[in-house]
Design an enzyme around this catalytic site. Sequence first.
Site, PDB file in Angstrom:
ATOM      1  N   SER A   1       4.208 -34.938  37.132  1.00 44.63           N
ATOM      2  CA  SER A   1       4.431 -34.092  38.308  1.00 44.63           C
ATOM      3  C   SER A   1       5.292 -34.772  39.370  1.00 44.63           C
ATOM      4  CB  SER A   1       3.081 -33.712  38.935  1.00 44.63           C
ATOM      5  OG  SER A   1       3.310 -32.971  40.108  1.00 44.63           O
TER       6      SER A   1
ATOM      7  N   THR B   1      -1.907 -27.048  38.475  1.00 44.12           N
ATOM      8  CA  THR B   1      -0.965 -26.944  37.369  1.00 44.12           C
ATOM      9  C   THR B   1      -1.704 -26.968  36.038  1.00 44.12           C
ATOM     10  OG1 THR B   1       1.134 -27.770  36.516  1.00 44.12           O
ATOM     11  CG2 THR B   1      -0.383 -29.435  37.320  1.00 44.12           C
TER      12      THR B   1
ATOM     13  N   LYS C   1      -4.479 -23.081  35.884  1.00 50.06           N
ATOM     14  CA  LYS C   1      -4.050 -21.968  36.743  1.00 50.06           C
ATOM     15  C   LYS C   1      -4.893 -20.714  36.577  1.00 50.06           C
ATOM     16  CE  LYS C   1       0.661 -23.513  37.147  1.00 50.06           C
ATOM     17  NZ  LYS C   1       2.066 -23.209  37.142  1.00 50.06           N
TER      18      LYS C   1
ATOM     19  N   ASN D   1      -1.457 -21.035  41.565  1.00 47.83           N
ATOM     20  CA  ASN D   1      -0.927 -22.404  41.564  1.00 47.83           C
ATOM     21  C   ASN D   1      -1.086 -23.065  42.931  1.00 47.83           C
ATOM     22  OD1 ASN D   1       1.089 -21.139  43.076  1.00 47.83           O
ATOM     23  ND2 ASN D   1       2.689 -22.482  42.257  1.00 47.83           N
TER      24      ASN D   1
ATOM     25  N   ASP E   1       4.705 -19.461  41.977  1.00 52.38           N
ATOM     26  CA  ASP E   1       5.624 -19.609  40.834  1.00 52.38           C
ATOM     27  C   ASP E   1       6.558 -18.399  40.719  1.00 52.38           C
ATOM     28  OD1 ASP E   1       4.708 -22.082  39.993  1.00 52.38           O
ATOM     29  OD2 ASP E   1       3.213 -21.242  38.639  1.00 52.38           O
TER      30      ASP E   1
ATOM     31  N   GLY F   1       5.315 -18.448  25.096  1.00 48.35           N
ATOM     32  CA  GLY F   1       4.087 -18.920  25.748  1.00 48.35           C
ATOM     33  C   GLY F   1       3.466 -17.799  26.552  1.00 48.35           C
TER      34      GLY F   1
ATOM     35  N   GLY G   1       0.680 -18.448  28.835  1.00 50.77           N
ATOM     36  CA  GLY G   1      -0.261 -19.055  29.773  1.00 50.77           C
ATOM     37  C   GLY G   1       0.002 -18.624  31.213  1.00 50.77           C
ATOM     38  N   GLY G   2      -0.479 -19.432  32.143  1.00 55.80           N
ATOM     39  CA  GLY G   2      -0.389 -19.104  33.569  1.00 55.80           C
ATOM     40  C   GLY G   2       1.045 -18.921  34.041  1.00 55.80           C
ATOM     41  N   ALA G   3       1.932 -19.844  33.665  1.00 59.78           N
ATOM     42  CA  ALA G   3       3.323 -19.753  34.123  1.00 59.78           C
ATOM     43  C   ALA G   3       3.998 -18.522  33.520  1.00 59.78           C
ATOM     44  CB  ALA G   3       4.094 -21.015  33.744  1.00 59.78           C
TER      45      ALA G   3
ATOM     46  N   GLY H   1      13.789 -26.552  35.093  1.00 64.65           N
ATOM     47  CA  GLY H   1      12.701 -26.145  35.984  1.00 64.65           C
ATOM     48  C   GLY H   1      12.737 -26.745  37.377  1.00 64.65           C
TER      49      GLY H   1
END
Length: 311
Positions: free
Chosen positions: A53, A100, A104, A125, A140, A164, A166-168, A274
């Site tokens: 991070s 993160t 999340k 987040n 995000d 993917g 997931g959360g993102a 990113g």
Amino acid sequence: MRPDFPGRIFFVNLSVSVHSGLNTMAYTFEEFKQSVLAQKPHYMVVGHPISHSLSPVMHQAALDFYKMKAGYIAIDLYPGQLPEFITWCSHDHFLGCNITIPYKQQLLAVPDDLHPDAEQIGAINTLAIDEFKLVGHNTDIYGFLQPLKRYTKRLEQGRAIVFGTGGASKAVVYALKKTGIGEIILVSRKPERARNSTPETVVGYSQWQEYADETALFVNATPIGMSETKGQLFINEEDIKRMEGKICYDLIYNPLQTQFLKLAKELGAITINGLEMLIHQGSKSFEIWTGKPFPIDQVTQKLTAHFESTI
Ligand code: NAP
């Protein structure tokens, strides 16, 4: 009364785990609790793994810019420590945090209130304190959209494929719908399971290729390419050719150029890493916590210096 000294001094006397490469300092929750830092006003980012991070570099630069008397630290939080972390959120010196991978969605039930965007997506987040209430946000969405503003025309009514679920990924889908994109296809290792939690079309890793030709944007919202999977791809290498000339966006910022972006760039794709998303989602979190504009130029300078000193 909160003690009076600048956040960057916090880092000097602590016993911390310092990792190599682009990584910043990461603390275990135990190290943090025993440190002097825990007794000073602090923000944090929690995740597992967390040493990749760059949020501490970024937010400490912003706090220092305003001479705010607070520190920002990365905490490697083990799943078994979640209850203890939740208790920590009501500690006197806890000012807010970022959340993160992989928490999340797991921490969604923790805040007293959720911002409507976060509630809609089902992932947070950012935790912020608002009049003694803990409020969950998802910045995000805002962060993801900023680099895409340059390509609005290409995206309008086009198709996006997002790897993917997931959360993102949830934030990406929600954000993309705001751009006027025509269709979103999600790719999952377990499409049957993922279909239960989204109205979007979800396909497996052997099916997305059928949709590739008409696609304007490919997004990697998996963690493949960072940390211990650095240099790896989330798809078969020969399938990269399907992305020729398209927009390829990897949410990963550490490393700045993942294998996915490297190969896509060689094919003439427009590539986005990113980092811009990181900076913009961080700017929103900072504004929510402090009510102050994020000093983007100073933060970018600090991040650039960090990259140059660690490469
Ligand atoms: P997450 O909640 O753990 O989800 C990642 C998703 O990726 C999973 O739901 C899974 O979807 C898929 N996945 C996980 N492991 C995988 C594997 N070994 N192979 C293939 N697919 C796998 O993580 P996240 O919070 O969404 O974050 C995803 C990535 O985005 C991370 O790299 C994170 O660092 C990055 N990110 C960057 C920013 C930024 O500011 N630049 C912001 C947020 C996130 P399925 O089970 O459906 O396959």
